[in-house]
Write a protein that holds these residues in place. Structure first.
Motif, PDB file in Angstrom:
ATOM      1  N   MET A   1       0.808  -1.194   0.000  1.00  0.00           N
ATOM      2  CA  MET A   1       0.000   0.000   0.000  1.00  0.00           C
ATOM      3  C   MET A   1       0.852   1.260   0.000  1.00  0.00           C
ATOM      4  O   MET A   1       0.546   2.245  -0.648  1.00  0.00           O
ATOM      5  CB  MET A   1      -0.910  -0.034   1.222  1.00  0.00           C
ATOM      6  N   ARG A   2       1.965   1.245   0.737  1.00  0.00           N
ATOM      7  CA  ARG A   2       2.842   2.405   0.760  1.00  0.00           C
ATOM      8  C   ARG A   2       3.446   2.676  -0.611  1.00  0.00           C
ATOM      9  O   ARG A   2       3.679   3.832  -0.974  1.00  0.00           O
ATOM     10  CB  ARG A   2       3.942   2.200   1.794  1.00  0.00           C
ATOM     11  N   LYS A   3       3.703   1.613  -1.368  1.00  0.00           N
ATOM     12  CA  LYS A   3       4.246   1.798  -2.721  1.00  0.00           C
ATOM     13  C   LYS A   3       3.253   2.550  -3.592  1.00  0.00           C
ATOM     14  O   LYS A   3       3.638   3.402  -4.396  1.00  0.00           O
ATOM     15  CB  LYS A   3       4.595   0.441  -3.330  1.00  0.00           C
ATOM     16  N   LEU A   4       1.963   2.227  -3.450  1.00  0.00           N
ATOM     17  CA  LEU A   4       0.945   2.916  -4.234  1.00  0.00           C
ATOM     18  C   LEU A   4       0.889   4.396  -3.845  1.00  0.00           C
ATOM     19  O   LEU A   4       0.843   5.275  -4.712  1.00  0.00           O
ATOM     20  CB  LEU A   4      -0.417   2.255  -4.021  1.00  0.00           C
ATOM     21  N   GLU A   5       0.916   4.660  -2.552  1.00  0.00           N
ATOM     22  CA  GLU A   5       0.886   6.051  -2.090  1.00  0.00           C
ATOM     23  C   GLU A   5       2.125   6.805  -2.556  1.00  0.00           C
ATOM     24  O   GLU A   5       2.033   7.972  -2.990  1.00  0.00           O
ATOM     25  CB  GLU A   5       0.795   6.090  -0.568  1.00  0.00           C
ATOM     26  N   ALA A  67      -4.657   7.180  -3.024  1.00  0.00           N
ATOM     27  CA  ALA A  67      -4.239   5.788  -2.876  1.00  0.00           C
ATOM     28  C   ALA A  67      -5.327   4.961  -2.212  1.00  0.00           C
ATOM     29  O   ALA A  67      -5.618   3.835  -2.634  1.00  0.00           O
ATOM     30  CB  ALA A  67      -2.940   5.708  -2.075  1.00  0.00           C
ATOM     31  N   ALA A  68      -5.952   5.494  -1.161  1.00  0.00           N
ATOM     32  CA  ALA A  68      -7.023   4.763  -0.483  1.00  0.00           C
ATOM     33  C   ALA A  68      -8.195   4.513  -1.418  1.00  0.00           C
ATOM     34  O   ALA A  68      -8.805   3.443  -1.404  1.00  0.00           O
ATOM     35  CB  ALA A  68      -7.485   5.531   0.750  1.00  0.00           C
ATOM     36  N   VAL A  79      -5.959   0.398   3.487  1.00  0.00           N
ATOM     37  CA  VAL A  79      -5.216   1.476   4.133  1.00  0.00           C
ATOM     38  C   VAL A  79      -5.782   1.657   5.530  1.00  0.00           C
ATOM     39  O   VAL A  79      -6.987   1.852   5.698  1.00  0.00           O
ATOM     40  CB  VAL A  79      -5.348   2.783   3.333  1.00  0.00           C
ATOM     41  N   ARG A  80      -4.956   1.595   6.545  1.00  0.00           N
ATOM     42  CA  ARG A  80      -5.385   1.851   7.912  1.00  0.00           C
ATOM     43  C   ARG A  80      -5.372   3.366   8.136  1.00  0.00           C
ATOM     44  O   ARG A  80      -4.327   4.011   8.060  1.00  0.00           O
ATOM     45  CB  ARG A  80      -4.471   1.136   8.899  1.00  0.00           C
ATOM     46  N   PHE A  81      -6.554   3.943   8.417  1.00  0.00           N
ATOM     47  CA  PHE A  81      -6.623   5.387   8.609  1.00  0.00           C
ATOM     48  C   PHE A  81      -6.131   5.742  10.006  1.00  0.00           C
ATOM     49  O   PHE A  81      -6.655   5.235  11.007  1.00  0.00           O
ATOM     50  CB  PHE A  81      -8.055   5.894   8.409  1.00  0.00           C
ATOM     51  N   PRO A  82      -5.137   6.624  10.111  1.00  0.00           N
ATOM     52  CA  PRO A  82      -4.509   6.914  11.415  1.00  0.00           C
ATOM     53  C   PRO A  82      -5.325   7.894  12.249  1.00  0.00           C
ATOM     54  O   PRO A  82      -5.099   9.096  12.215  1.00  0.00           O
ATOM     55  CB  PRO A  82      -3.156   7.509  11.005  1.00  0.00           C
ATOM     56  N   ALA A  83      -6.297   7.390  12.972  1.00  0.00           N
ATOM     57  CA  ALA A  83      -7.105   8.230  13.854  1.00  0.00           C
ATOM     58  C   ALA A  83      -7.655   7.373  14.980  1.00  0.00           C
ATOM     59  O   ALA A  83      -7.792   6.149  14.848  1.00  0.00           O
ATOM     60  CB  ALA A  83      -8.240   8.893  13.079  1.00  0.00           C
ATOM     61  N   GLY A  84      -7.966   8.015  16.101  1.00  0.00           N
ATOM     62  CA  GLY A  84      -8.544   7.321  17.239  1.00  0.00           C
ATOM     63  C   GLY A  84     -10.007   7.674  17.392  1.00  0.00           C
ATOM     64  O   GLY A  84     -10.514   8.602  16.741  1.00  0.00           O
ATOM     65  N   PRO A  85     -10.736   6.960  18.242  1.00  0.00           N
ATOM     66  CA  PRO A  85     -12.171   7.223  18.413  1.00  0.00           C
ATOM     67  C   PRO A  85     -12.477   8.640  18.865  1.00  0.00           C
ATOM     68  O   PRO A  85     -13.543   9.182  18.551  1.00  0.00           O
ATOM     69  CB  PRO A  85     -12.591   6.190  19.468  1.00  0.00           C
ATOM     70  N   ILE A 105      -9.949   1.757  11.404  1.00  0.00           N
ATOM     71  CA  ILE A 105     -10.663   2.013  10.157  1.00  0.00           C
ATOM     72  C   ILE A 105      -9.781   1.573   8.986  1.00  0.00           C
ATOM     73  O   ILE A 105      -8.717   2.151   8.748  1.00  0.00           O
ATOM     74  CB  ILE A 105     -11.032   3.494  10.009  1.00  0.00           C
ATOM     75  N   ASP A 106     -10.221   0.551   8.259  1.00  0.00           N
ATOM     76  CA  ASP A 106      -9.503   0.078   7.074  1.00  0.00           C
ATOM     77  C   ASP A 106     -10.244   0.542   5.828  1.00  0.00           C
ATOM     78  O   ASP A 106     -11.459   0.332   5.703  1.00  0.00           O
ATOM     79  CB  ASP A 106      -9.403  -1.448   7.080  1.00  0.00           C
TER      80      ASP A 106
END
Length: 287
Positions: A1-5, A67-68, A79-85, A105-106
């Motif tokens: 996934m990082r390669k795509l981004e 990318a997502a 892609v794992r979205f970097p956020a908390g509840p 969140i994926d």
């Protein structure tokens, strides 16, 4: 996934969602695999109605959003979205496991949930124009095991697109909005092209343009020119079919965007390898 981004970052650089213009409003759709709904990336908001939307804007890179929205499985993982509840507000999901779910969140290709990306527009606009750029559904019988497995998913995808289109027409009929939807093939073809004297005829579109691949391989310049020509006239014919929908400036003069690719014989030569996914020669022919 990082390669795509990283691949998108080579073209988009360090641009973020906040660098997008206010008008027109760009929305990048992804599929929320955690809650199973459409996820939006835009300058106005990020999130979905079940998980919620980010409490405060943050500098999310445009390359990550793109990318997502294009992480097509199984070639690319989610892609794992970097956020908390604590970062989300207005989320409709209130279950006991809500915090744990919002922490993971994926996101995957937006076409998994809404292949026509209509949801963000239907709820907020009076006129909606929808271009279905997907390949036509092929009528065929295949007996090889793996081909049958792919056929199952194709049929599921076809019915999902059909339901989206019926929803569009039903909402329009009830006055929720006005607009038009068009696709690669029909319903605007032979008759309208003959009336205007412009555009590719329907039989030619079905036999030649309709076979152009829909995969991750880039389009060659000539392929791009043919598709732009065809999309221009399909949009125009669609607007013509709704007398109350005024064409945008420049769409009423009916000039070929790429006149060099108006001739059917030239298009056939340009697209002779465009349907192939393996063992083709278009890379060797280049531009």
């Amino acid at each position: 996934m990082r390669k795509l981004e990283h691949a998108f970052a080579r073209h988009l650089g360090s641009l973020t969602l906040q660098d997008l213009p206010a008008d027109p409003a760009f929305v990048f759709c992804a599929s929320d695999l955690t809650f199973g709904v459409n996820w939006e990336f835009s300058r106005r908001r990020v999130g979905d109605y079940l998980a919620g939307y980010l409490r405060e804007p943050r500098p999310i890179k445009l390359a990550r959003a793109v990318a997502a929205s294009t992480s097509f499985p199984p070639l690319f993982g989610p892609v794992r979205f970097p956020a908390g509840p604590e970062d989300f507000v207005r989320g409709k999901y209130r279950g006991e496991d809500a915090d744990g779910l919002r922490a993971q969140i994926d996101l995957s290709d937006g076409g998994i949930y809404d292949n026509l990306a209509m949801e963000p527009a239907l709820r907020h606009h009076e006129i909606v124009l929808v271009s279905d750029a997907g390949s036509p559904f092929e009528f065929e019988t295949r007996r090889w095991f793996l081909q049958r497995l792919l056929r199952y998913t194709n049929v599921i995808g076809n019915q999902a697109r059909a339901l989206r289109k019926r929803h569009f027409h039903a909402c329009r009929a009830h006055g929720a909005f006005d607009g038009v939807i068009w696709g690669l093939i029909g319903p605007f073809g032979e008759q309208q092209a003959g009336d205007r004297g412009e555009g590719y005829l329907e039989a030619f579109v079905s036999e030649t343009i309709g076979r152009v691949r829909t995969d991750l391989d880039r389009f060659l310049p000539r392929e791009f020119e043919v598709l732009v020509n065809h999309g221009y006239f399909m949009c125009g014919h669609g607007l013509d079919s709704r007398p109350g929908t005024r064409p945008p400036a420049g769409l009423d003069d009916w000039r070929w965007p790429y006149p060099d690719m108006a001739d059917p014989d030239r298009v056939r030569r340009a697209l002779r390898d465009s349907h192939a996914r393996i063992l083709h020669t278009r890379w060797l022919r280049g531009r």
